[in-house]
Write a protein that holds these residues in place. Sequence first.
Motif, PDB file in Angstrom:
ATOM      1  N   ASP A  63      15.672  16.586 -47.339  1.00 19.19           N
ATOM      2  CA  ASP A  63      16.130  15.275 -46.879  1.00 19.19           C
ATOM      3  C   ASP A  63      14.941  14.508 -46.321  1.00 19.19           C
TER       4      ASP A  63
ATOM      5  N   CYS B 197      18.400  26.562 -34.665  1.00 23.40           N
ATOM      6  CA  CYS B 197      19.143  26.127 -35.846  1.00 23.40           C
ATOM      7  C   CYS B 197      18.424  24.966 -36.528  1.00 23.40           C
TER       8      CYS B 197
ATOM      9  N   LEU C 120      20.528  20.054 -40.775  1.00 22.08           N
ATOM     10  CA  LEU C 120      21.152  20.024 -42.091  1.00 22.08           C
ATOM     11  C   LEU C 120      20.941  18.687 -42.794  1.00 22.08           C
TER      12      LEU C 120
ATOM     13  N   GLU D 297      22.617  18.810 -36.651  1.00 20.68           N
ATOM     14  CA  GLU D 297      22.263  20.206 -36.419  1.00 20.68           C
ATOM     15  C   GLU D 297      23.504  21.041 -36.145  1.00 20.68           C
ATOM     16  N   PRO D 298      23.514  22.312 -36.574  1.00 23.46           N
ATOM     17  CA  PRO D 298      24.619  23.198 -36.186  1.00 23.46           C
ATOM     18  C   PRO D 298      24.605  23.409 -34.670  1.00 23.46           C
TER      19      PRO D 298
ATOM     20  N   CYS E 195      24.291  28.709 -34.479  1.00 18.84           N
ATOM     21  CA  CYS E 195      23.653  29.206 -35.701  1.00 18.84           C
ATOM     22  C   CYS E 195      24.477  30.284 -36.392  1.00 18.84           C
TER      23      CYS E 195
ATOM     24  N   LEU F 249      28.849  28.242 -38.512  1.00 18.54           N
ATOM     25  CA  LEU F 249      28.483  26.892 -38.938  1.00 18.54           C
ATOM     26  C   LEU F 249      29.716  26.018 -39.130  1.00 18.54           C
TER      27      LEU F 249
ATOM     28  N   ALA G 224      29.023  21.024 -35.186  1.00 21.65           N
ATOM     29  CA  ALA G 224      27.766  20.301 -35.383  1.00 21.65           C
ATOM     30  C   ALA G 224      27.524  19.362 -34.212  1.00 21.65           C
TER      31      ALA G 224
ATOM     32  N   LEU H 114      29.728  24.001 -42.787  1.00 21.21           N
ATOM     33  CA  LEU H 114      28.721  22.999 -43.122  1.00 21.21           C
ATOM     34  C   LEU H 114      27.879  23.357 -44.337  1.00 21.21           C
ATOM     35  N   THR H 115      27.994  24.586 -44.811  1.00 24.64           N
ATOM     36  CA  THR H 115      27.166  25.011 -45.940  1.00 24.64           C
ATOM     37  C   THR H 115      27.913  24.982 -47.260  1.00 24.64           C
TER      38      THR H 115
ATOM     39  N   VAL I 283      26.191  17.239 -47.332  1.00 23.30           N
ATOM     40  CA  VAL I 283      26.364  16.717 -45.978  1.00 23.30           C
ATOM     41  C   VAL I 283      25.542  15.439 -45.870  1.00 23.30           C
TER      42      VAL I 283
END
Length: 329
Positions: A190, A232, A235, A248-249, A252, A255, A258, A282-283, A287
């Motif tokens: 990103d 962490c 993302l 961010e998570p 860790c 997930l 956030a 989140l994975t 996102v």
Amino acid sequence: MNELDRDTELVRARLQRAVADVEPAPDALPKLLSAARRRRAPYRRPTFLIVAAAVVVAVFAGVAVGFQTPTPQPVSVRPGDYLAAVGAGVIASFDVASGREQAELARIDGGEVTELAGDRGRVYAAVSTGDGGRVVEVAAGGQRPLAEVRDGRALTANGGRVAYADGDRVVVWAGGARRDLPTPGLRVLDLALSGDGRLALLAERGGPAELLLTGPEPTTVDGAEELPTGPCAPLAITGSGQDIAALEPADCTALDRARVATYAADTGRKIAAGTPFATPPLTEGPVGLSTDVQGRALVALPGRGQWLVDGSQILPLPLPCECRVPATF
């Protein structure tokens, strides 16, 4: 009464008549005080002159406004709206609170929209085509290709600049000029631009994702500073005025929570950790993170959920559509 007394009374009467003749009028004292106040007060222009001047200024301003060229209306979203790619190359704006579609902004032919970004009255879209792809700029006057790309991704825009990753380089456009920044050994996940032209990269180089930050208007990513993000890795990242925001998570190991942290672009220091909020895993899909001019963040998980993050307030939002591309401010 003797003759002396009569003479005395006569003199007294004559004196009283003389005093009566020089006695001030009833309004003499107010007039005297008013004159004294006028001598002490600063000079002021007569009221009729002030009114006349105001009328002249108003008429002149009206004539000037009448001859001004109207400002072109931007194509990007109004305050309280965000962008979404609703399919078949259509880009539309949606109301944040209700999720209702407000307007269709563009129809991009010949490909599928894979990335969206907005800045200064323009919308930028990365489009996948059969022979590669391109980045398109959409403005009030229409749309135009900005560049052909091989695998354009991580599209971002801020402060009149546009950046995206393409192959083993990051391309930055500013003022119509293109800068190619090679990224050997980095896998760019990103990108984000701060208001002063610094470039942030969320990237991997054989290990966990790192958040890297360059100086203003970079010509290379060599020497970019690695920011201490904690245990962490972020993302997603985006520009937030002069700063960088990172999704961010919150944990860790699980997930499904956030937070949106903020990093100062000039020092790299984390200046806000963000309020945690619950999310789907989140994975398990793309996102998206974006911010508006008010500093609010839009967290978008296509098909799974959207949240408006305004400081410590977290507001779930309706999904605009069954979109595969994250919505964006």
